[in-house]
Design a protein around this motif. Structure first.
Motif, PDB file in Angstrom:
ATOM      1  N   ARG A   2      70.330 139.184 -17.524  1.00 35.13           N
ATOM      2  CA  ARG A   2      69.826 138.239 -16.541  1.00 35.13           C
ATOM      3  C   ARG A   2      70.668 138.329 -15.273  1.00 35.13           C
ATOM      4  N   LEU A   3      70.000 138.490 -14.153  1.00 38.35           N
ATOM      5  CA  LEU A   3      70.661 138.556 -12.858  1.00 38.35           C
ATOM      6  C   LEU A   3      70.117 137.456 -11.981  1.00 38.35           C
ATOM      7  N   LEU A  18      67.387 135.624 -13.875  1.00 32.72           N
ATOM      8  CA  LEU A  18      66.296 136.596 -13.741  1.00 32.72           C
ATOM      9  C   LEU A  18      66.289 137.523 -14.939  1.00 32.72           C
ATOM     10  N   ARG A  19      65.169 137.560 -15.653  1.00 35.90           N
ATOM     11  CA  ARG A  19      65.027 138.455 -16.796  1.00 35.90           C
ATOM     12  C   ARG A  19      64.690 139.852 -16.301  1.00 35.90           C
ATOM     13  N   TRP A 101      57.745 139.080 -16.913  1.00 36.07           N
ATOM     14  CA  TRP A 101      58.703 139.100 -15.794  1.00 36.07           C
ATOM     15  C   TRP A 101      58.083 138.479 -14.540  1.00 36.07           C
ATOM     16  N   PRO A 102      57.752 137.208 -14.565  1.00 37.66           N
ATOM     17  CA  PRO A 102      57.078 136.594 -13.409  1.00 37.66           C
ATOM     18  C   PRO A 102      57.920 136.596 -12.134  1.00 37.66           C
ATOM     19  N   ALA A 103      59.244 136.443 -12.271  1.00 37.15           N
ATOM     20  CA  ALA A 103      60.095 136.400 -11.087  1.00 37.15           C
ATOM     21  C   ALA A 103      60.191 137.752 -10.391  1.00 37.15           C
ATOM     22  N   LEU A 104      59.919 138.834 -11.127  1.00 38.62           N
ATOM     23  CA  LEU A 104      60.008 140.175 -10.546  1.00 38.62           C
ATOM     24  C   LEU A 104      58.711 140.623  -9.885  1.00 38.62           C
ATOM     25  N   ARG A 109      62.009 144.852  -3.570  1.00 36.49           N
ATOM     26  CA  ARG A 109      62.860 145.966  -3.973  1.00 36.49           C
ATOM     27  C   ARG A 109      63.199 145.879  -5.456  1.00 36.49           C
ATOM     28  N   PRO A 110      63.448 147.019  -6.109  1.00 38.48           N
ATOM     29  CA  PRO A 110      63.900 146.976  -7.498  1.00 38.48           C
ATOM     30  C   PRO A 110      65.147 146.095  -7.620  1.00 38.48           C
ATOM     31  N   PRO A 111      65.241 145.274  -8.638  1.00 35.53           N
ATOM     32  CA  PRO A 111      64.448 145.290  -9.871  1.00 35.53           C
ATOM     33  C   PRO A 111      63.055 144.677  -9.767  1.00 35.53           C
TER      34      PRO A 111
END
Length: 272
Positions: A2-3, A18-19, A101-104, A109-111
């Motif tokens: 998680r970041l 963040l997953r 991964w809804p937050a991504l 940009r990656p992630p």
């Protein structure tokens, strides 16, 4: 892992965990894509067999199986399977990734997965150029590597023999749905997972190579198609990373498929 989550402008929000997708998650997504395709084929075979047994109860199971297989191996049956099953598979995969991964999803940009507008509309123009130039360049690379051997994809065989009334819906699915779900898998989840652990260059190289290797099954494992596929995948990675969006890669991938289909349709007759 998680970041900190990314804000809409790409900055981090340390208060929100963040997953992150791992490489195993990304590879599992690719495997799931092919499992769902196989499951769709098995389901259609089962339904067709049940209908055939109901219509012809006097036939032995072996004859029913033989007749069903003959029907399912026809070009129109395969085309219909792609037209009907691929959009459903794409919806399932898009929904699962968004749920996982809804937050991504809209992070540029990656992630992040890049489901957002590119930083400039000019990237759509570059995407069109990539999609237009890659087919002849890829064909040249394949011809040089193949030394005269013909290279045909399974989808080309299906398209070549499909009836005229199925060619348009088949082309729409191949040009839109196919690129969307493949870009989600490779330039979305897989590239982001790789870049979390490796350098950008190595991540692009691995992503492009895996893209090519996965597609070999549809090419009867003709290795000399790999340079074309790897170059295409590298160009799509470049679009994804520099535009900060997945959509230019989807557009370029779709245009590439469109040009391949147009060339195929112009040189082969269709069944009436």
């Amino acid at each position: 892992m998680r970041l900190p989550a990314s804000m809409p402008d790409g900055s981090a929000d340390a208060s929100t965990p963040l997953r992150m997708p791992g490489v195993t998650h990304a590879m599992g997504l690719v495997v799931m894509y092919f499992i769902l395709q196989a499951a769709a084929g098995l389901l259609v075979s089962f339904v067709a067999g049940a209908i055939e047994r109901h219509r012809h109860p006097e036939l032995s199971p072996a004859l029913v199986h033989q007749h069903v297989m003959a029907v399912l191996h026809g070009a129109d049956s395969n085309a219909l399977l792609i037209i009907l099953a691929l959009p459903l598979i794409a919806l399932l995969m898009l929904g699962w990734v968004h749920h996982r991964w809804p937050a991504l999803w809209a992070m540029p940009r990656p992630p992040g997965l890049g489901f957002c507008a590119p930083r400039s509309a000019h990237w759509y123009v570059l995407a069109l150029l990539v999609g237009v130039t890659m087919p002849p360049l890829g064909a040249l690379l394949t011809e040089l590597a193949a030394h005269g051997h013909a290279v045909a994809q399974n989808v080309e065989d299906i398209s070549r023999h499909a009836s005229w009334n199925l060619r348009l819906p088949l082309a729409i699915v191949i040009v839109t749905v196919g690129p969307l779900v493949e870009e989600l898998m490779f330039r979305g989840v897989l590239l982001s997972a790789l870049m979390h652990r490796l350098s950008t260059g190595l991540s692009v190289a691995i992503c492009a190579t895996l893209f090519g290797v996965v597609h070999l099954a549809g090419l009867d494992f003709q290795w000399y198609a790999l340079p074309n596929l790897i170059l295409l995948a590298a160009a799509l990675c470049w679009l994804r990373l520099n535009s900060t969006s997945l959509w230019p890669a989807v557009v370029a991938h779709g245009v590439y498929n469109l040009f391949a289909l147009v060339a195929l349709f112009e040189t082969t007759p269709a069944h009436s």
